[in-house]
Design an enzyme around this catalytic site. Structure first.
Site, PDB file in Angstrom:
ATOM      1  CE  LYS A 172      15.914  97.222  12.117  1.00  0.00           C
ATOM      2  NZ  LYS A 172      15.317  96.839  10.678  1.00  0.00           N
ATOM      3  CB  SER A 210      11.302  95.995  11.180  1.00  0.00           C
ATOM      4  OG  SER A 210      12.575  95.926  10.402  1.00  0.00           O
ATOM      5  CB  SER A 241      12.657  97.285   7.508  1.00  0.00           C
ATOM      6  OG  SER A 241      11.598  96.349   7.867  1.00  0.00           O
TER       7      SER A 241
END
Ligand code: GLN
Length: 498
Positions: A76, A151, A175
């Site tokens: 990420k 997210s 997330s």
């Protein structure tokens, strides 16, 4: 090879049926072919990946490979990667090449995993749909008109589409679990403090925790084993003996059923109104399956769970307003081109560099921390946080794990909630209390909803029960095939990986 588990990839690499360079090339080619439609990646660094893969091959040849040596991975874009663009999904960091590696990144490098690239995400990890990214929305591989969740939507979508076999994420309020559910993959967020936050760009420090995405619980466990561990550079990192989170999953099942004696708590509040019918049906079916494996279900109650969202959005925004004050246009990141004086430089750089949702949260966070409001909002929220943690403590007197839906609905259409932040915040209703309490939790696929979209089941455990959670999900996955279903990408068939 695209659909192989990490254990199968390990065996293929060690027996030299495939080299790490070939494996990386296979996945890089898939990214090149499918990512333009999904937008799951912000950065792909082919050259660097192939160099890392060549190093891994050399290591494998000497017989010194670890569990992840030579296996492709994506991070990420919240994790700092030395020499590689690290944007956190923001224009503010769109020019930021990190001078150092996050602890998670250096651990995975040391393990010999091969980084293919950095995945798209909501700006500063603020969001539930991945529509807040400066780099545009990520699309759900099951239906490109839908959101992948957020997210960590880029990581979830990339694993679901098999653009990469495993990926890192972070979970402040859901997330990792929520995008795992919406994309039909498995994702785990460990106990707060198990994964170091060093080099993980901060959103809300008392809630942020690194986590793992994979097709299965076993894959997530392999990644989590490599990510976790004490790090003196993070003051909240826990100094505990290293543990193998897959130890329970590796054990032989007893004769009375793989989960005999397991007590699964079902919070009354999670099964009240609010859950979509198709999510409810898939959740009930999963619980029936768990009973067939020997588990028993008991009703528990989390009376303060309904206060988790308001408490979270006060605490998370307060911490965010403080954490994001470091982005001033002076030291690194975006700087406005024209400004009159220092004050103007700050204002313009921040006005230009941050997106709307980030600004909203900085404003609310600054407000709740300000004189006169601190006691009314921030202090109250901290008290609620304690009550929520105590609810879980009493629930775990009656059960070993807690189960329920991960998300109240399946993936929604891109744009459907962007004008209504409160509606968007409510989509985290089942995940947020877990972060406030600092507990570990995972989401695993448990069926499909009305539109053929994946549904995730959430399992929440007591502190440091990662091995148990992964074992429970693993037993479920050994006797079901939801986790093997794959979306149809352009030019490919959908169907089962087996
Ligand atoms: N959706 C939640 C938020 O917007 C959680 C995000 C996260 O876990 N990073 O804050």
């Amino acid at each position: 090879m695209i659909h192989a588990s990490l254990t199968e990839l390990r065996a293929a690499l060690d027996t030299q049926r495939i080299s790490s360079v070939e494996l990386a090339t296979l996945f890089l080619d898939r990214i090149e072919r499918h990512d333009p439609a999904l937008n799951a990646f912000i950065t792909v660094d082919r050259e660097r990946a192939l160099a890392e893969a060549a190093n891994a091959d050399a290591r494998i040849a000497t017989g010194e490979s670890g569990p992840l040596t030579g296996i492709p991975l994506a991070h990420k874009d919240v994790f700092c990667t030395e020499g590689v663009l690290t944007t956190c999904g923001s224009k503010m960091l769109s020019n930021f090449v990190s001078p150092y590696d996050a602890h998670v990144v250096s651990r995975l490098k040391a393990a010999g995993a091969v980084t293919l690239g950095k995945t798209n995400m909501d700006e500063f990890a603020m969001g539930s749909s991945n529509e807040n990214s400066h780099y545009g929305p990520v699309r759900n591989p099951w239906d490109p008109a839908r959101v992948p969740g957020g997210s960590s939507g880029g990581s979830a979508a990339a694993v679901a589409a098999r653009l990469v076999p495993m990926a890192t994420g972070t979970d402040t309020g859901g997330s990792v679990r929520q995008p795992a559910a919406l994309c039909g993959v498995t994702g785990i967020k460990p106990t707060y403090g198990v994964v170091s936050r060093y080099g993980m760009i901060a959103y809300a420090s008392s809630l942020d925790q690194g986590g793992a995405f994979g097709a299965t619980a076993a894959d997530c466990g392999m990644l989590l084993n490599a990510m976790s561990g004490f790090d003196p550079r993070d003051s909240t990192s826990l100094d505990r003996p290293a543990e193998d989170v897959l130890r329970e999953a590796r054990r032989e099942a007893g004769t009375t059923g793989p989960l005999a004696g397991l007590r699964i708590g079902l919070p009354r509040e999670f099964f009240a109104e609010g859950m979509a019918d198709d999510v409810r049906a898939a959740t009930e079916a999963a619980l029936t399956h768990y009973r067939s494996l020997g588990a028993q279900t008991v009703e528990v109650t989390l009376p303060n769970a309904r206060l988790a969202i308001p408490a979270y959005y006060v605490i998370a925004m307060a911490e965010a307003s403080s954490n994001l004050s470091r982005f001033d246009g002076v030291r690194y990141g975006h700087r406005a081109e024209h400004y009159a004086d220092l004050d103007d430089l700050y204002r313009k750089s921040r006005a230009e560099g941050f997106g709307a949702e980030v600004k909203r949260r900085i404003l609310v966070g600054t407000y709740v921390l300000s004189h006169g409001y601190y006691d009314a909002y921030y202090l109250q929220a901290q008290k609620l946080r304690r009550l929520i943690a105590e609810d879980f403590r009493s629930a775990f007197d009656q059960c070993d794990v807690i189960a329920g839906p991960t998300s109240p609905t399946t993936a929604w259409a891109i744009g459907a909630k962007t004008d209504d932040p409160v509606q968007m915040y409510l989509s985290d209703i089942y995940t947020i209390a877990v972060n406030l309490a600092g507990l570990p939790a995972l989401s695993h696929p448990c069926g499909f909803g009305a539109d053929g979209l994946p549904v995730g089941l959430q399992l929440i455990g007591n502190y440091f029960s990662e091995a148990r959670l992964l074992n429970v999900a693993h037993r479920y996955q050994q006797s079901t095939d939801w986790h093997l279903q794959r979306p149809a990408l352009a030019g490919e068939e959908s169907g089962s990986a087996r």
